[in-house]
Design a protein around this motif. Structure first.
Motif, short mmCIF file in Angstrom:
data_model
loop_
_atom_site.label_atom_id
_atom_site.label_comp_id
_atom_site.label_asym_id
_atom_site.label_seq_id
_atom_site.Cartn_x
_atom_site.Cartn_y
_atom_site.Cartn_z
N GLY A 90 0.79 -1.21 0.00
CA GLY A 90 0.00 0.00 0.00
C GLY A 90 0.83 1.27 0.00
N GLN A 91 2.10 1.16 0.34
CA GLN A 91 2.98 2.33 0.37
C GLN A 91 3.92 2.36 -0.83
OE1 GLN A 91 5.95 2.39 3.42
NE2 GLN A 91 6.38 4.56 3.16
N LEU A 92 4.37 1.20 -1.26
CA LEU A 92 5.33 1.11 -2.34
C LEU A 92 4.71 0.39 -3.53
CD1 LEU A 92 8.58 0.00 -0.44
CD2 LEU A 92 7.60 2.29 -0.69
N THR A 93 5.13 0.80 -4.72
CA THR A 93 4.71 0.15 -5.95
C THR A 93 5.95 -0.05 -6.82
OG1 THR A 93 2.57 1.27 -5.87
CG2 THR A 93 3.22 0.27 -7.97
N THR A 94 6.12 -1.27 -7.32
CA THR A 94 7.23 -1.54 -8.22
C THR A 94 6.69 -1.95 -9.58
OG1 THR A 94 9.31 -2.72 -8.51
CG2 THR A 94 7.51 -3.94 -7.49
N PHE A 95 7.36 -1.52 -10.62
CA PHE A 95 6.95 -1.85 -11.98
C PHE A 95 8.16 -1.71 -12.88
CE2 PHE A 95 6.82 2.56 -13.50
CZ PHE A 95 6.68 3.26 -12.31
N SER A 96 8.04 -2.19 -14.10
CA SER A 96 9.16 -2.11 -15.02
C SER A 96 8.71 -1.53 -16.35
CB SER A 96 9.80 -3.48 -15.23
OG SER A 96 8.90 -4.38 -15.84
N ASP A 97 9.63 -0.88 -17.02
CA ASP A 97 9.45 -0.40 -18.39
C ASP A 97 10.45 -1.17 -19.23
OD1 ASP A 97 9.47 0.91 -20.83
OD2 ASP A 97 9.22 2.89 -19.95
N ASN A 98 9.98 -2.22 -19.88
CA ASN A 98 10.89 -3.11 -20.58
C ASN A 98 11.54 -2.44 -21.78
OD1 ASN A 98 9.97 -4.83 -18.64
ND2 ASN A 98 9.14 -6.36 -20.04
N ALA A 99 10.89 -1.47 -22.36
CA ALA A 99 11.49 -0.75 -23.49
C ALA A 99 12.73 0.03 -23.05
CB ALA A 99 10.47 0.19 -24.12
N LYS A 100 12.76 0.39 -21.78
CA LYS A 100 13.88 1.16 -21.24
C LYS A 100 14.81 0.30 -20.39
CE LYS A 100 11.40 5.57 -21.11
NZ LYS A 100 10.94 6.70 -20.25
N ASN A 101 14.51 -1.00 -20.29
CA ASN A 101 15.31 -1.90 -19.44
C ASN A 101 15.47 -1.32 -18.03
OD1 ASN A 101 15.63 -3.60 -21.62
ND2 ASN A 101 17.67 -2.84 -22.15
N THR A 102 14.38 -0.80 -17.50
CA THR A 102 14.43 -0.11 -16.22
C THR A 102 13.26 -0.54 -15.34
OG1 THR A 102 15.51 1.81 -17.23
CG2 THR A 102 14.45 2.16 -15.10
N ALA A 103 13.57 -0.75 -14.07
CA ALA A 103 12.54 -1.02 -13.07
C ALA A 103 12.47 0.18 -12.14
CB ALA A 103 12.87 -2.29 -12.29
N TYR A 104 11.31 0.34 -11.53
CA TYR A 104 11.06 1.50 -10.69
C TYR A 104 10.49 1.07 -9.35
CZ TYR A 104 11.43 3.88 -15.18
OH TYR A 104 11.87 4.34 -16.40
N LEU A 105 10.74 1.90 -8.34
CA LEU A 105 10.10 1.73 -7.05
C LEU A 105 9.50 3.08 -6.67
CD1 LEU A 105 9.66 -0.24 -4.65
CD2 LEU A 105 11.65 0.83 -3.57
N GLN A 106 8.18 3.14 -6.71
CA GLN A 106 7.46 4.35 -6.32
C GLN A 106 7.16 4.27 -4.83
OE1 GLN A 106 6.52 7.12 -8.17
NE2 GLN A 106 5.80 7.97 -6.21
N MET A 107 7.62 5.27 -4.10
CA MET A 107 7.46 5.26 -2.64
C MET A 107 6.63 6.48 -2.23
SD MET A 107 11.24 4.04 -1.40
CE MET A 107 12.04 5.58 -1.82
N ASN A 108 5.51 6.23 -1.58
CA ASN A 108 4.62 7.29 -1.14
C ASN A 108 4.51 7.30 0.38
OD1 ASN A 108 4.03 7.89 -3.89
ND2 ASN A 108 2.45 6.30 -3.90
N SER A 109 3.99 8.41 0.90
CA SER A 109 3.76 8.55 2.35
C SER A 109 5.00 8.13 3.13
CB SER A 109 2.55 7.69 2.77
OG SER A 109 1.40 8.06 2.03
N LEU A 110 6.13 8.67 2.74
CA LEU A 110 7.38 8.27 3.36
C LEU A 110 7.47 8.70 4.81
CD1 LEU A 110 9.70 8.91 0.32
CD2 LEU A 110 9.44 6.73 1.50
#
Length: 131
Positions: free
Chosen positions: A69-89
């Motif tokens: 509920g606080q973090l979301t991870t996803f990838s953009d395969n076209a960019k060979n990049t994964a992300y970690l979205q962190m909210n309500s830190l």
């Protein structure tokens, strides 16, 4: 050999958000799709903690209960990049954040939150949450 480079860390006020990136390269005949990307964090004096895993092929993500509920991870395969979205830190989210890769999917991994499951690691990016 796979190389991982994290970015996006920094100072943020409590309640704020950050998005971390993990850029991958060097797949040696494989592709980014073949890899699961895990995110870990390590606070001073504490053990490295696995917090998420995303399977690049299908985008299915797994989260440690403590960050759901606080973090979301996803990838953009076209960019060979994964992300970690962190909210309500919160200040307790302060840590060095690492991404890691293994050639598999998260759900074929015995424990996607264990650092023993991953073969390649980035150098880390510092996140500091100010109260």
């Amino acid at each position: 050999e796979v190389q991982l480079v994290e970015s996006g860390g920094g100072l943020v006020q409590a309640g704020g958000s950050l998005r971390l990136s993990c850029a991958a390269s060097g797949f040696s005949g494989f592709s980014f799709d073949d890899y699961a990307i895990g995110w870990f964090r390590q606070a001073p004096g504490k053990e490295r903690e696995g917090i998420s895993c995303v399977s690049s092929r299908d985008g299915i993500a797994h989260y440690k209960d403590s960050v759901k509920g606080q973090l979301t991870t996803f990838s953009d395969n076209a960019k060979n990049t994964a992300y970690l979205q962190m909210n309500s830190l919160k200040p307790e989210d302060t840590a060095e954040y690492f991404c890691a890769a293994r050639r598999s999917n998260c759900y074929y991994t015995r424990d996607p939150f264990s650092f023993y499951e991953y073969d390649f690691w980035g150098q880390g990016t510092q996140v500091t949450v100010l109260s």
